[in-house]
Design a protein around this motif. Structure first.
Motif, PDB file in Angstrom:
ATOM      1  N   GLU A   1      -4.522 -20.908  -7.657  1.00 58.16           N
ATOM      2  CA  GLU A   1      -4.329 -19.713  -8.476  1.00 58.16           C
ATOM      3  C   GLU A   1      -3.739 -18.579  -7.653  1.00 58.16           C
ATOM      4  OE1 GLU A   1      -7.370 -19.550 -12.214  1.00 58.16           O
ATOM      5  OE2 GLU A   1      -8.201 -18.924 -10.301  1.00 58.16           O
TER       6      GLU A   1
ATOM      7  N   SER B   1      -5.144  -7.255  -0.539  1.00 58.12           N
ATOM      8  CA  SER B   1      -6.411  -6.611  -0.188  1.00 58.12           C
ATOM      9  C   SER B   1      -7.532  -7.074  -1.100  1.00 58.12           C
ATOM     10  CB  SER B   1      -6.307  -5.092  -0.355  1.00 58.12           C
ATOM     11  OG  SER B   1      -5.594  -4.544   0.691  1.00 58.12           O
TER      12      SER B   1
ATOM     13  N   THR C   1      -6.133   5.820   2.609  1.00 55.35           N
ATOM     14  CA  THR C   1      -7.033   5.700   3.770  1.00 55.35           C
ATOM     15  C   THR C   1      -7.013   4.292   4.368  1.00 55.35           C
ATOM     16  OG1 THR C   1      -9.080   4.909   2.703  1.00 55.35           O
ATOM     17  CG2 THR C   1      -8.643   7.283   2.580  1.00 55.35           C
TER      18      THR C   1
ATOM     19  N   ALA D   1      -7.534  -9.908  -3.076  1.00 59.02           N
ATOM     20  CA  ALA D   1      -7.752 -11.356  -2.980  1.00 59.02           C
ATOM     21  C   ALA D   1      -8.491 -11.704  -1.687  1.00 59.02           C
ATOM     22  CB  ALA D   1      -6.412 -12.095  -3.027  1.00 59.02           C
ATOM     23  N   HIS D   2      -8.261 -10.917  -0.642  1.00 62.26           N
ATOM     24  CA  HIS D   2      -8.919 -11.171   0.630  1.00 62.26           C
ATOM     25  C   HIS D   2     -10.415 -10.817   0.544  1.00 62.26           C
ATOM     26  CE1 HIS D   2      -9.064 -12.055   4.819  1.00 62.26           C
ATOM     27  NE2 HIS D   2      -9.463 -10.841   5.153  1.00 62.26           N
TER      28      HIS D   2
ATOM     29  N   LEU E   1     -10.259  -1.170  -1.294  1.00 63.24           N
ATOM     30  CA  LEU E   1      -9.833  -1.282  -2.691  1.00 63.24           C
ATOM     31  C   LEU E   1     -10.804  -2.044  -3.590  1.00 63.24           C
ATOM     32  CD1 LEU E   1      -6.019  -1.683  -2.006  1.00 63.24           C
ATOM     33  CD2 LEU E   1      -7.354   0.383  -2.467  1.00 63.24           C
TER      34      LEU E   1
ATOM     35  N   TRP F   1     -11.085   0.688   9.357  1.00 63.64           N
ATOM     36  CA  TRP F   1     -12.025  -0.001   8.462  1.00 63.64           C
ATOM     37  C   TRP F   1     -13.260   0.856   8.207  1.00 63.64           C
ATOM     38  CZ3 TRP F   1     -10.563  -4.193   5.931  1.00 63.64           C
ATOM     39  CH2 TRP F   1      -9.585  -5.029   6.492  1.00 63.64           C
TER      40      TRP F   1
ATOM     41  N   HIS G   1       0.854  -1.201   0.000  1.00 61.34           N
ATOM     42  CA  HIS G   1       0.000   0.000   0.000  1.00 61.34           C
ATOM     43  C   HIS G   1       0.886   1.246   0.000  1.00 61.34           C
ATOM     44  CE1 HIS G   1      -3.401  -2.563   0.696  1.00 61.34           C
ATOM     45  NE2 HIS G   1      -3.084  -2.856   1.946  1.00 61.34           N
TER      46      HIS G   1
ATOM     47  N   ASN H   1      -4.464  -3.946  16.199  1.00 66.11           N
ATOM     48  CA  ASN H   1      -4.994  -2.584  16.187  1.00 66.11           C
ATOM     49  C   ASN H   1      -4.182  -1.561  16.966  1.00 66.11           C
ATOM     50  OD1 ASN H   1      -7.826  -3.861  15.540  1.00 66.11           O
ATOM     51  ND2 ASN H   1      -7.952  -1.657  15.294  1.00 66.11           N
TER      52      ASN H   1
HETATM   53  C1  LIG Z   1      -5.247  -2.750  12.016  1.00 72.72           C
HETATM   54  C2  LIG Z   1      -5.613  -2.984  10.581  1.00 72.72           C
HETATM   55  C3  LIG Z   1      -6.426  -2.072   9.929  1.00 72.72           C
HETATM   56  C4  LIG Z   1      -6.779  -2.255   8.601  1.00 72.72           C
HETATM   57  N1  LIG Z   1      -7.571  -1.319   8.008  1.00 72.72           N
HETATM   58  C5  LIG Z   1      -7.904  -1.472   6.712  1.00 72.72           C
HETATM   59  C6  LIG Z   1      -8.699  -0.488   6.046  1.00 72.72           C
HETATM   60  O1  LIG Z   1      -9.071   0.534   6.598  1.00 72.72           O
HETATM   61  N2  LIG Z   1      -9.026  -0.711   4.745  1.00 72.72           N
HETATM   62  C7  LIG Z   1      -8.606  -1.820   4.070  1.00 72.72           C
HETATM   63  O2  LIG Z   1      -8.910  -1.945   2.890  1.00 72.72           O
HETATM   64  N3  LIG Z   1      -7.838  -2.745   4.658  1.00 72.72           N
HETATM   65  C8  LIG Z   1      -7.478  -2.598   5.961  1.00 72.72           C
HETATM   66  N4  LIG Z   1      -6.682  -3.556   6.550  1.00 72.72           N
HETATM   67  C9  LIG Z   1      -6.253  -4.748   5.780  1.00 72.72           C
HETATM   68  C10 LIG Z   1      -5.020  -4.462   4.962  1.00 72.72           C
HETATM   69  O3  LIG Z   1      -5.353  -3.650   3.864  1.00 72.72           O
HETATM   70  C11 LIG Z   1      -4.361  -5.740   4.422  1.00 72.72           C
HETATM   71  O4  LIG Z   1      -3.127  -5.351   3.917  1.00 72.72           O
HETATM   72  C12 LIG Z   1      -5.073  -6.457   3.311  1.00 72.72           C
HETATM   73  O5  LIG Z   1      -6.407  -6.721   3.619  1.00 72.72           O
HETATM   74  C13 LIG Z   1      -4.449  -7.804   2.998  1.00 72.72           C
HETATM   75  O6  LIG Z   1      -3.269  -7.662   2.313  1.00 72.72           O
HETATM   76  P1  LIG Z   1      -2.005  -8.522   2.714  1.00 72.72           P
HETATM   77  O7  LIG Z   1      -0.997  -8.298   1.668  1.00 72.72           O
HETATM   78  O8  LIG Z   1      -1.607  -8.218   4.083  1.00 72.72           O
HETATM   79  O9  LIG Z   1      -2.570 -10.012   2.547  1.00 72.72           O
HETATM   80  P2  LIG Z   1      -2.440 -11.302   3.472  1.00 72.72           P
HETATM   81  O10 LIG Z   1      -2.933 -11.011   4.825  1.00 72.72           O
HETATM   82  O11 LIG Z   1      -1.083 -11.867   3.351  1.00 72.72           O
HETATM   83  O12 LIG Z   1      -3.450 -12.269   2.704  1.00 72.72           O
HETATM   84  C14 LIG Z   1      -4.853 -12.070   2.763  1.00 72.72           C
HETATM   85  C15 LIG Z   1      -5.564 -13.179   1.989  1.00 72.72           C
HETATM   86  O13 LIG Z   1      -5.387 -13.016   0.582  1.00 72.72           O
HETATM   87  C16 LIG Z   1      -4.737 -14.143   0.017  1.00 72.72           C
HETATM   88  N5  LIG Z   1      -3.771 -13.604  -0.950  1.00 72.72           N
HETATM   89  C17 LIG Z   1      -2.885 -12.598  -0.720  1.00 72.72           C
HETATM   90  N6  LIG Z   1      -2.191 -12.303  -1.824  1.00 72.72           N
HETATM   91  C18 LIG Z   1      -2.644 -13.150  -2.804  1.00 72.72           C
HETATM   92  C19 LIG Z   1      -2.316 -13.313  -4.186  1.00 72.72           C
HETATM   93  N7  LIG Z   1      -1.391 -12.550  -4.778  1.00 72.72           N
HETATM   94  N8  LIG Z   1      -2.962 -14.273  -4.887  1.00 72.72           N
HETATM   95  C20 LIG Z   1      -3.909 -15.038  -4.285  1.00 72.72           C
HETATM   96  N9  LIG Z   1      -4.278 -14.912  -2.980  1.00 72.72           N
HETATM   97  C21 LIG Z   1      -3.649 -13.972  -2.245  1.00 72.72           C
HETATM   98  C22 LIG Z   1      -4.083 -14.867   1.182  1.00 72.72           C
HETATM   99  O14 LIG Z   1      -3.947 -16.233   0.938  1.00 72.72           O
HETATM  100  C23 LIG Z   1      -5.052 -14.577   2.303  1.00 72.72           C
HETATM  101  O15 LIG Z   1      -6.137 -15.438   2.252  1.00 72.72           O
HETATM  102  C24 LIG Z   1      -6.306  -3.397   7.897  1.00 72.72           C
HETATM  103  C25 LIG Z   1      -5.478  -4.322   8.525  1.00 72.72           C
HETATM  104  C26 LIG Z   1      -5.124  -4.123   9.861  1.00 72.72           C
HETATM  105  C27 LIG Z   1      -4.227  -5.109  10.516  1.00 72.72           C
END
Ligand SMILES: Cc1cc2nc3c(=O)[nH]c(=O)nc-3n(C[C@H](O)[C@H](O)[C@H](O)COP(=O)(O)OP(=O)(O)OC[C@H]3O[C@@H](n4cnc5c(N)ncnc54)[C@H](O)[C@@H]3O)c2cc1C
Ligand code: FES
Ligand code: FES
Lengths: 290, 163
Positions: free
Chosen positions: A165, A115, A100, A117-118, A125, A193, A78, B44
């Motif tokens: 995938e 974000s 944000t 994929a989740h 997003l 969030w 991000h 958090n």
């Molecule tokens: C305190 C806190 C506040 C947050 N606030 C917000 C917010 O305001 N808005 C917001 O949008 N998000 C928020 N998030 C979530 C944040 O954006 C995460 O970064 C995002 O949701 C997941 O991205 P990650 O790279 O960390 O994925 P991970 O946690 O590593 O993976 C998430 C999931 O996606 C799958 N995945 C990941 N990458 C891939 C890929 N390339 N191909 C296939 N599957 C994949 C994983 O297997 C898993 O199931 C917050 C998180 C925290 C901890």
């Protein structure tokens, strides 16, 4: 809490990741930034057999200008998305919404692809992906396929990605001149969030709204495109004669909660979310058309 | 078990770790660096914030194995001998803590903030520290401390440049 045990494989290329997923089968999950997955593991809400860590797969990281679109690598953080001059110039809505997301420490590790994929309905997003008609580039051992945003988000935390995938990157179409953008989000101070969020892109010509794209965060199990608003706002004159002009955008925004199914949780009831969707859509349209 | 090699507060460690071991538990339980606290179960609060390769990260939301090869700085690595980091001094002087539980994370996040913006406004500071929760101070003194540290760090830099 301490997560339940799992095996861990760190891969250094996409091919190695795909091969490992194929070998490990359905019990395997990819680990991107871990900012959604690790909280789930800590609460013991997920029990993967193996985590395949994409953290060192450099080919999945970075932003590229591809002429008619911008390709954002799935593992781009991000933080790097917000800092990218290409994103800021050609996809300002992505930069606005990503800024944000969560807080700086989470943005340093969380990824663009993770974000999406989740597919958390409260994530910012997915709505932006829908509003901009992004295309998801997906690889498996069988090859590559491209999924339009409209077909990607299936249900709560459920996407069109099949086991095995990997999302490798996302194509963000460049919209060209005349567009204004805004992401309007309502959240608690101590919780980033979105209770509700609105992504808006508006194209004006000669003071008249010619086209608008509006999508909503957290108004259902998936992000929703506010098609009724998009149609109603066409032809509005936002800069025109005072009250009537503001009135046209407001009237369009009144339709924001049509065909939505907002959740009830400890932050808000569905009727309050409907109210928020209308008010925030009005604000988003005003800012994007401004 | 995977083997990792990390540098923490300037010292290199080679350790075997279970994949599920969180970085914060590695720091506290394995290395005895209890200066970094755990304040929540939901990623958090930010109390556990450290610098991971120079950027702030919540050490409760990183696996120790993910940190293999990385350079980590905790609150315990900031002071140079008896001499505190300017951010530590500013927190002390502005009374930016009461119970002190959030303080290690606040200080690490604030240092990260100044890295991108050496002269942040009050608004920038409040936004930059939004991932760190304090349940005591009401934040005003924390904001003042960060402003003060920013001034002192930029003066130090000017001093260093002039000499
Ligand atoms: C305190 C806190 C506040 C947050 N606030 C917000 C917010 O305001 N808005 C917001 O949008 N998000 C928020 N998030 C979530 C944040 O954006 C995460 O970064 C995002 O949701 C997941 O991205 P990650 O790279 O960390 O994925 P991970 O946690 O590593 O993976 C998430 C999931 O996606 C799958 N995945 C990941 N990458 C891939 C890929 N390339 N191909 C296939 N599957 C994949 C994983 O297997 C898993 O199931 C917050 C998180 C925290 C901890
Ligand atoms: S312990 Fe609360 S964010 Fe890490
Ligand atoms: S000083 Fe007590 S939580 Fe911040």
């Amino acid at each position: 809490m301490i997560p339940a045990s799992f095996d861990y494989v760190r891969v250094s290329s996409l091919d190695e990741a795909l091969e490992t997923l194929r070998e490990q089968g359905e019990e395997a999950k990819v680990l991107a930034g871990g900012q959604s997955l690790l909280p789930l593991l800590r609460l013991r809400l997920a029990y993967p057999g193996t985590l395949v860590d994409l953290g060192r797969v450099e080919e999945l990281r970075g932003v590229a200008d591809r002429g008619d679109h911008v390709l954002i690598g799935a593992m781009t953080t991000h933080y790097d998305v917000v800092a990218s001059p290409v994103v800021r110039e050609h996809c300002p809505l992505v930069a606005l919404a990503t800024a944000t997301v969560a807080d700086p420490a989470v943005r340093h590790r969380g990824t663009f692809g993770g974000s999406l994929a989740h597919a958390d309905p409260a994530g910012d997003l997915p709505a932006v992906a829908l509003a901009l008609d992004m295309e998801f580039v997906v690889r498996s051992a069988a090859g590559e396929r491209v999924i339009p945003a409209a077909d990607f988000f299936l249900d709560y935390l459920e996407t069109a990605l099949a086991p095995g995938e990997i999302l490798t990157g996302v194509r963000v179409p460049k919209l060209g001149p005349g567009w204004g953008f805004h992401y309007e989000k309502f959240h608690r101070t101590a919780q980033a969030w979105a209770i509700v969020g609105v992504a808006a892109a508006v194209r004006r010509s000669g003071g008249v709204v010619e086209e608008a794209r509006v999508a909503l965060t957290n108004m259902g199990p998936t992000p929703v495109r506010a098609t009724a608003v998009e149609q109603a706002v066409r032809g509005a004159e936002p800069g025109g004669n005072g009250g009537a002009a503001g009135g046209a955008l407001r009237a369009a925004a009144e339709r924001a909660d049509e065909d939505t199914d907002p959740p009830a949780d400890l932050h808000a009831r569905p009727d309050y979310r409907r109210h928020l969707a209308r008010v925030l859509t009005h604000r988003a349209l005003l800012a994007a058309a401004g | 078990m995977p083997r990792i090699s990390v540098t923490v507060d300037g010292i290199r460690y080679d350790e075997e770790v279970e994949p599920r071991l969180l970085l914060v538990h590695f720091l506290r339980d394995r290395l005895g660096k209890t200066g970094t606290p755990i304040g929540c179960d939901t990623s958090n609060c930010g109390a556990c914030t450290v610098l991971l390769d120079g950027r702030s990260a919540k050490s409760c939301s990183v696996l120790a194995v993910q940190a293999d090869g990385c350079d980590i700085v905790t609150i315990e690595g900031l002071a140079a001998g008896e001499s505190w980091h300017p951010m530590q001094k500013a927190f002390h002087e502005e009374h930016a803590l009461q119970c002190g539980y959030c303080t290690p994370g606040m200080i690490m996040a604030a240092i990260d903030l100044l890295h991108d913006d050496p002269d942040p406004s009050e608004e920038d500071i409040r936004e930059g520290l939004e991932g760190n929760l304090c349940r005591c101070t009401g934040y005003c003194t924390i904001v003042r401390a960060v402003r003060r540290a920013a001034r002192e760090m930029s003066q130090e830099q000017e001093g260093a440049a002039a000499s």
